[in-house]
Structures are given as C-alpha cells and as structure tokens.
Design an enzyme around this catalytic site. Structure first.
Site, PDB file in Angstrom:
ATOM      1  N   GLU A 165      10.395   0.703  10.253  1.00 29.01           N
ATOM      2  CA  GLU A 165      11.377   1.755  10.011  1.00 29.01           C
ATOM      3  C   GLU A 165      10.651   3.060  10.278  1.00 29.01           C
ATOM      4  O   GLU A 165       9.777   3.450   9.516  1.00 29.01           O
ATOM      5  CB  GLU A 165      11.885   1.652   8.569  1.00 29.01           C
ATOM      6  CG  GLU A 165      13.241   2.275   8.389  1.00 29.01           C
ATOM      7  CD  GLU A 165      13.141   3.675   7.851  1.00 29.01           C
ATOM      8  OE1 GLU A 165      13.057   4.599   8.695  1.00 29.01           O
ATOM      9  OE2 GLU A 165      13.122   3.850   6.639  1.00 29.01           O
ATOM     10  N   LYS A 180       0.839  -1.199   0.000  1.00 26.45           N
ATOM     11  CA  LYS A 180       0.000   0.000   0.000  1.00 26.45           C
ATOM     12  C   LYS A 180       0.873   1.248   0.000  1.00 26.45           C
ATOM     13  O   LYS A 180       1.581   1.521   0.956  1.00 26.45           O
ATOM     14  CB  LYS A 180      -0.900   0.050   1.236  1.00 26.45           C
ATOM     15  CG  LYS A 180      -1.940   1.154   1.104  1.00 26.45           C
ATOM     16  CD  LYS A 180      -2.624   1.490   2.403  1.00 26.45           C
ATOM     17  CE  LYS A 180      -1.841   2.463   3.251  1.00 26.45           C
ATOM     18  NZ  LYS A 180      -1.624   3.779   2.597  1.00 26.45           N
ATOM     19  N   CYS A 225      13.493  10.458   6.967  1.00 24.13           N
ATOM     20  CA  CYS A 225      13.520   9.904   8.325  1.00 24.13           C
ATOM     21  C   CYS A 225      14.905  10.018   8.950  1.00 24.13           C
ATOM     22  O   CYS A 225      15.035  10.158  10.151  1.00 24.13           O
ATOM     23  CB  CYS A 225      13.039   8.464   8.318  1.00 24.13           C
ATOM     24  SG  CYS A 225      13.804   7.498   7.016  1.00 24.13           S
ATOM     25  N   GLU A 280      10.397  14.976  15.755  1.00 28.12           N
ATOM     26  CA  GLU A 280      10.669  14.940  14.318  1.00 28.12           C
ATOM     27  C   GLU A 280       9.787  15.988  13.635  1.00 28.12           C
ATOM     28  O   GLU A 280       8.571  15.938  13.742  1.00 28.12           O
ATOM     29  CB  GLU A 280      10.349  13.548  13.773  1.00 28.12           C
ATOM     30  CG  GLU A 280      10.691  13.381  12.325  1.00 28.12           C
ATOM     31  CD  GLU A 280      10.493  11.952  11.828  1.00 28.12           C
ATOM     32  OE1 GLU A 280       9.404  11.392  12.043  1.00 28.12           O
ATOM     33  OE2 GLU A 280      11.430  11.405  11.226  1.00 28.12           O
TER      34      GLU A 280
HETATM   35  P1  NAI Z   1       1.851   7.653   8.837  1.00 32.74           P
HETATM   36  O1  NAI Z   1       2.706   6.774   9.667  1.00 32.74           O
HETATM   37  O2  NAI Z   1       0.455   7.881   9.270  1.00 32.74           O
HETATM   38  O3  NAI Z   1       1.799   7.075   7.341  1.00 32.74           O
HETATM   39  C1  NAI Z   1       2.719   6.157   6.790  1.00 32.74           C
HETATM   40  C2  NAI Z   1       1.969   5.041   6.072  1.00 32.74           C
HETATM   41  O4  NAI Z   1       1.215   4.298   7.030  1.00 32.74           O
HETATM   42  C3  NAI Z   1       0.961   5.533   5.034  1.00 32.74           C
HETATM   43  O5  NAI Z   1       0.931   4.624   3.970  1.00 32.74           O
HETATM   44  C4  NAI Z   1      -0.351   5.483   5.817  1.00 32.74           C
HETATM   45  O6  NAI Z   1      -1.486   5.337   4.978  1.00 32.74           O
HETATM   46  C5  NAI Z   1      -0.157   4.239   6.645  1.00 32.74           C
HETATM   47  N1  NAI Z   1      -0.961   4.171   7.867  1.00 32.74           N
HETATM   48  C6  NAI Z   1      -1.460   5.198   8.601  1.00 32.74           C
HETATM   49  N2  NAI Z   1      -2.134   4.726   9.663  1.00 32.74           N
HETATM   50  C7  NAI Z   1      -2.065   3.370   9.617  1.00 32.74           C
HETATM   51  C8  NAI Z   1      -2.553   2.314  10.445  1.00 32.74           C
HETATM   52  N3  NAI Z   1      -3.257   2.569  11.539  1.00 32.74           N
HETATM   53  N4  NAI Z   1      -2.267   1.034  10.105  1.00 32.74           N
HETATM   54  C9  NAI Z   1      -1.544   0.767   8.997  1.00 32.74           C
HETATM   55  N5  NAI Z   1      -1.068   1.719   8.169  1.00 32.74           N
HETATM   56  C10 NAI Z   1      -1.317   3.014   8.480  1.00 32.74           C
HETATM   57  O7  NAI Z   1       2.614   9.029   8.681  1.00 32.74           O
HETATM   58  P2  NAI Z   1       1.970  10.456   8.290  1.00 32.74           P
HETATM   59  O8  NAI Z   1       0.711  10.663   9.070  1.00 32.74           O
HETATM   60  O9  NAI Z   1       1.931  10.548   6.841  1.00 32.74           O
HETATM   61  O10 NAI Z   1       3.087  11.463   8.841  1.00 32.74           O
HETATM   62  C11 NAI Z   1       3.122  11.849  10.222  1.00 32.74           C
HETATM   63  C12 NAI Z   1       4.542  12.001  10.674  1.00 32.74           C
HETATM   64  O11 NAI Z   1       5.204  10.747  10.624  1.00 32.74           O
HETATM   65  C13 NAI Z   1       5.411  12.905   9.811  1.00 32.74           C
HETATM   66  O12 NAI Z   1       5.264  14.234  10.170  1.00 32.74           O
HETATM   67  C14 NAI Z   1       6.781  12.368  10.080  1.00 32.74           C
HETATM   68  O13 NAI Z   1       7.286  12.932  11.260  1.00 32.74           O
HETATM   69  C15 NAI Z   1       6.558  10.893  10.305  1.00 32.74           C
HETATM   70  N6  NAI Z   1       6.873  10.085   9.123  1.00 32.74           N
HETATM   71  C16 NAI Z   1       8.041   9.378   9.094  1.00 32.74           C
HETATM   72  C17 NAI Z   1       8.396   8.662   7.971  1.00 32.74           C
HETATM   73  C18 NAI Z   1       9.657   7.900   7.904  1.00 32.74           C
HETATM   74  O14 NAI Z   1      10.176   7.695   6.823  1.00 32.74           O
HETATM   75  N7  NAI Z   1      10.178   7.408   8.993  1.00 32.74           N
HETATM   76  C19 NAI Z   1       7.564   8.656   6.780  1.00 32.74           C
HETATM   77  C20 NAI Z   1       6.322   9.370   6.920  1.00 32.74           C
HETATM   78  C21 NAI Z   1       6.028  10.067   8.054  1.00 32.74           C
END
Ligand code: NAI
Ligand code: MG
Length: 491
Positions: A269, A195, A303, A400
């Site tokens: 990650e 996804k 990240c 972050e």
């Molecule tokens: P998120 O963790 O909500 O989204 C990442 C992925 O997880 C997306 O594909 C989303 O649809 C999916 N997702 C969301 N909720 C889920 C759930 N309950 N179960 C399974 N999958 C789920 O991150 P978001 O809201 O886009 O960003 C929030 C913060 O997270 C950012 O401001 C940043 O600080 C951090 N982040 C860190 C990343 C990294 O590479 N370590 C990447 C994206 C965000």
C-alpha cells in the site's frame, strides 16, 4: 476586512476569533525510559537504541530498540513457534475471542492511546481521539467477526493461514496501520512480526501491554522496532511467508524486487496523488469542507490525501475564495490542544521534503497562498498551503508531497476531469463533488483509483476494502477482501 469579507451579505467573521487553550493532559501516559523489543511475549533488551521524540517540541520521549538481524531472527522464530504450536490450529471462534478482547481493551484505554499517538506523531488530539482510536478498535471488532466464518467468506476453497506475516508500517497512522495489519492476520490464523515506523514506535509498544492484558498466547504478535534496516531484515528473512508493507513507493518497489522468486506473498500500500474533483453543480460549502478534510487532515500525511484539487472552471473563483477564507480559520499548533486542526509535521526529514517541493512549486511558476499564521518556535511545522496556477507537469502536481499542501488545477468537461485525474502514476483514491448521481457513477467507472468518494472524502470503514492501482500498490486491506492476502487456498 478582506475583499472577500465585504462581498458577503452575512455578518463578517472576526479575524481574531481566538480560542482559549484546551490542552489534553499528558498524565494518563506513563512513558518508560527505554523500550525493548516484544518477542515471544517478553520484553527483550535491545542491542542498540535510538531516541524517539515529540515532533511538536523536539523533546526526547524514550529510548527505542534499533532492531538487529539477530533480534529480527528471534522474533520470527517466536512467531514460527507460536504458529506451529497452537495458534494456527485454534478454532476460529477461539481466535475471535482474543480479537474481541483486544478491541475492547483499546476502547477502554483509548484516551491513553490517543494522547500517546499525538505526543509521538504530532497529529491533533481530536483526530487521534475521534478517528485513529475508534477505527483501530473497529478493525479488531470487524475481523473478530470473520475469524470463525472464513469458510463462508470463501466457500469451497478451504482457506488456511499463510504462516508468519512480516508487517512494516508507516508513521502517519501508527496504531491504525497496526490494526489494519494485525487484525486480519490473526483472524486468519497467522502469527505476526510487526515493525512500526522509526519515528512513531510508542503506540505499537503500548499495544504490547494490551496483548498481555488480553492474554494473547506468547509469540502470536511480536513487535520489533527500528528503521529501514530492521524492515529489510524482516523482508529478507527466509522464515516469513508473507510481507505486508505500507509506505513509500520507492521502498515498496525495492521490496517487490527482493521478494521476486521467493514465493513469499506480498501486499503493498504505497503513495498517492489523489484528485478531488469539484463540479459546478455541487454544494459548494460542503465541498470546501471536503477539500480541507482531504488535504489538511493529519497535516496531509495521508496516502489517499486529496492533494490535487480539480475545480470546474465555472466555479473556480468562488471555490478558491471560499477555500482561502476557510484556511484562515484553521488552527495550527499544539497537537495536544483539543482545538488544534493542524498539528506538527511528523519529522524533520518530512518537513524538509515538504519545503523542497513547495520551493519547486514556486520556482516552476505556481502562485502560493498561505494564511497568516504564527507557528511555535520549536518543533516541525508547516503552514497550510494552497497553490493556484498549477500546470499538470509541475512537480507539485505529480509528486506526493505528504504535507498540508494543495495544488489547484481546473477542467471544463467531465471527460477532461477524468483525463487529468488519471494522468498520474498513482491510483489510490479520488473524490467527486456533484449533485448528479449519474455523474458520480459515470466518473467512478472511469477514475483509476481504488476508492472513489462521492460528496465526501477520507471516509473509512473496516468493512470497505482499501488499496491502489498502478504505483499505489496492490492487494486490498479492509473488508472481506482484506482476508485474502492472509490465506492460502491450495489443496
Ligand atoms: P518509508 O517507505 O521509508 O517508510 C515506511 C516504513 O518502511 C517504515 O517503517 C520504514 O522503517 C520502513 N522501511 C524503510 N526502508 C525499508 C526497506 N528498505 N525495507 C523494509 N522496510 C523499510 O517512508 P518514509 O521515508 O518515512 O517517507 C518518505 C515518503 O514516502 C513520504 O514523504 C511519503 O511521500 C511516502 N510515504 C507514504 C506512506 C503511505 O501511507 N503510503 C507512508 C509513509 C511515507
Ligand atoms: Mg524512507
């Protein structure tokens, strides 16, 4: 001229050194009006849809499927079927051929992918062209090489595929994260339901075209689009054997709780708050480039971004002066312009988060610096920002931000640098800038971070494992280590 300009004995840099626009053409990308899910090698008409946009212009690009539980169920059934009926029993050398093909096709179509990545995600074309695409192809090449050598990678351990892998990826490196996830999974003989993030589904959907071109057997890779609910449906489905997640620490923790006791394998990650540590004996100009690359690359949506700069007190002033001067030369704007250094913030939500944390930084007493910069009227933008006078306790030093915002802190001794750098719940990456090789090794041994870069930053290679300590997650991606989460060694 600024004070800084006058201090230099070199010819001053003119302030208005403007570049002519150099836009990359969009014509190479053919968007459809709506996209379904890619299940069992076919496009499935989605029950529900949403709009995906360009964050640089807010224009709508296409309608995307909002994956339901039934659709996730169908994708997992297709993956299960492909796993049981062919793929897992295929000799590694045959699996490798598909991976090599995918890698070659990505190279051949790299311009198309790069334009689409920048269009949908807002990152500068020069980054998607020179970083995301070459690295994505490199990951497929690299893991293609492992597919028939698993017994040598893990001698006497009889490696076997795990089964169906559910993979959930973020929006900061959409195609590259897809490559990190899919390449090792397939090399090891697993099938996949992936996804993409809700804001950046388009390159993953174009990738389905590549899979067809490579004649990958139907069901080996399935792509279901949607938001967190779709992700949760994948996580909770009893038909997946392994979850690989990259995203926020908050969601990572929730996934870990939900998987406890299910026997499903998991790699996470998550976020980071990396220290970029600059000693007074370093090559200062090089360090400034590394700092800029560390935090302004991909708008800071990284990240492993070097979001905390630790400057040794003895060089604090010249370092910050040079950094501010360098910031003035960063070009913020149209992601499709080849001269752009900093593109659009990925989404309105992310922009709001950045603004909130920057306001907190000001309120807590940090000093803000932003170079003069004219932002486009439409779209989501944030000026590259530096905070000085930052205390360890401030939110901008702890949380972050995931945006182009750097917090500058100071230290005197290497011991103090280690102590402060490790004072974070995260541990994904770190940078050390010094002339002394012995000091690099001394620091690397003590920094609690999965990757420590020395006199460079944000350098990636498919042969090198990547992953975190503490709240940055567990498990490694890349390298030989990246195979292990996709294998079982029982019997
Ligand atoms: P998120 O963790 O909500 O989204 C990442 C992925 O997880 C997306 O594909 C989303 O649809 C999916 N997702 C969301 N909720 C889920 C759930 N309950 N179960 C399974 N999958 C789920 O991150 P978001 O809201 O886009 O960003 C929030 C913060 O997270 C950012 O401001 C940043 O600080 C951090 N982040 C860190 C990343 C990294 O590479 N370590 C990447 C994206 C965000
Ligand atoms: Mg979220």
């Amino acid at each position: 001229m600024t004070d800084l300009d006058r201090k230099q004995d070199r010819a001053p840099v003119p302030k208005d050194w403007t570049y002519a626009p150099a836009p990359e053409s969009r014509d190479i990308v053919r968007l459809r009006e709506r996209y379904g899910h890619f299940i069992g090698g076919e496009w499935i008409e989605p029950a529900e849809t949403y709009q995906t946009i360009s964050p640089a212009t807010e224009e709508s690009l296409a309608l995307i499927g909002e994956g339901t539980e039934e659709e996730v169920d169908a994708a997992i059934a297709a993956a299960r079927d492909a796993f049981a009926n062919g793929w897992s029993a295929l000799p590694g050398s045959e699996r490798a051929k598909y991976l090599f093909r995918i890698a070659r096709i990505l190279q051949e179509r790299s311009r198309e992918f790069a334009v689409l990545e920048s269009l949908n995600g807002g990152k500068p074309i020069k980054e998607s062209r020179d970083v995301d695409l070459p690295l994505a192809a490199a990951h497929f090449f690299y893991y293609a090489g492992w597919a028939d050598k698993l017994e040598y990678a893990f001698p006497n351990r009889r490696p076997k595929p795990v089964g169906v892998a559910g993979q959930i990826i973020p929006w900061n490196f959409p195609l590259l994260m897809l490559a990190w996830k899919i390449a090792p999974a397939l090399a090891c003989g697993n099938t996949v339901v992936l996804k993409p993030a809700e804001t950046t589904p388009l390159t993953a959907l174009l990738f389905c075209d590549v899979l067809r071109q490579a004649e990958l057997p139907p069901g080996v890779v399935n792509i279901v689009t949607g938001d967190g609910r779709t992700g949760a449906a994948i996580v909770d489905h009893p038909g997946v054997d392994k979850i690989a997640f990259t995203g926020s620490t908050e969601v990572g923790k929730a996934i870990q709780r939900r998987l406890a006791g299910t026997g499903k394998k998991l790699t996470l990650e998550l976020g980071g708050k990396a220290a970029n540590i600059v000693f007074d004996d370093c090559a200062l100009d090089q360090a400034v480039e590394g700092i800029v690359n560390g935090i302004y690359f991909n708008q800071g949506h990284v990240c492993c971004a070097g979001s905390r700069l630790f400057a040794q007190e003895s060089i604090y002033e010249p370092l910050v002066d040079k950094l501010k001067r360098r910031l003035e030369t960063l070009r913020v704007g149209d992601p499709l312009d080849k001269n752009t250094d900093v593109g659009a913030i990925n989404s309105k939500m992310q922009l709001e988060r950045i603004v909130e944390l920057v306001e907190a930084g000001k309120d807590e007493g940090a000093e803000i610096y932003q170079p003069p910069c004219r932002l486009p009227e439409k779209g989501y933008w944030f000026v590259p920002t530096v905070f000085t006078n930052v205390a360890q306790s401030y939110r901008i030093a702890q949380e972050e931000i995931f945006g182009p915002v750097l917090s500058v802190l100071t230290f005197r001794t290497p011991e103090e640098a280690v102590e402060k750098a490790n004072n974070t719940p995260y541990g994904l990456s770190a940078g050390v800038w010094t002339e002394k090789g012995s000091r690099i090794l001394w620091m690397a041994q003590r920094l609690r971070a999965g990757v420590v870069w020395a006199n460079t930053f944000n350098r990636f290679d498919p042969t090198s494992p990547f992953g975190g300590y503490k709240e940055s997650g567990f498990g490694r991606e890349g390298g030989l280590h990246g195979l292990e989460p996709y294998l079982r060694f029982d019997e």
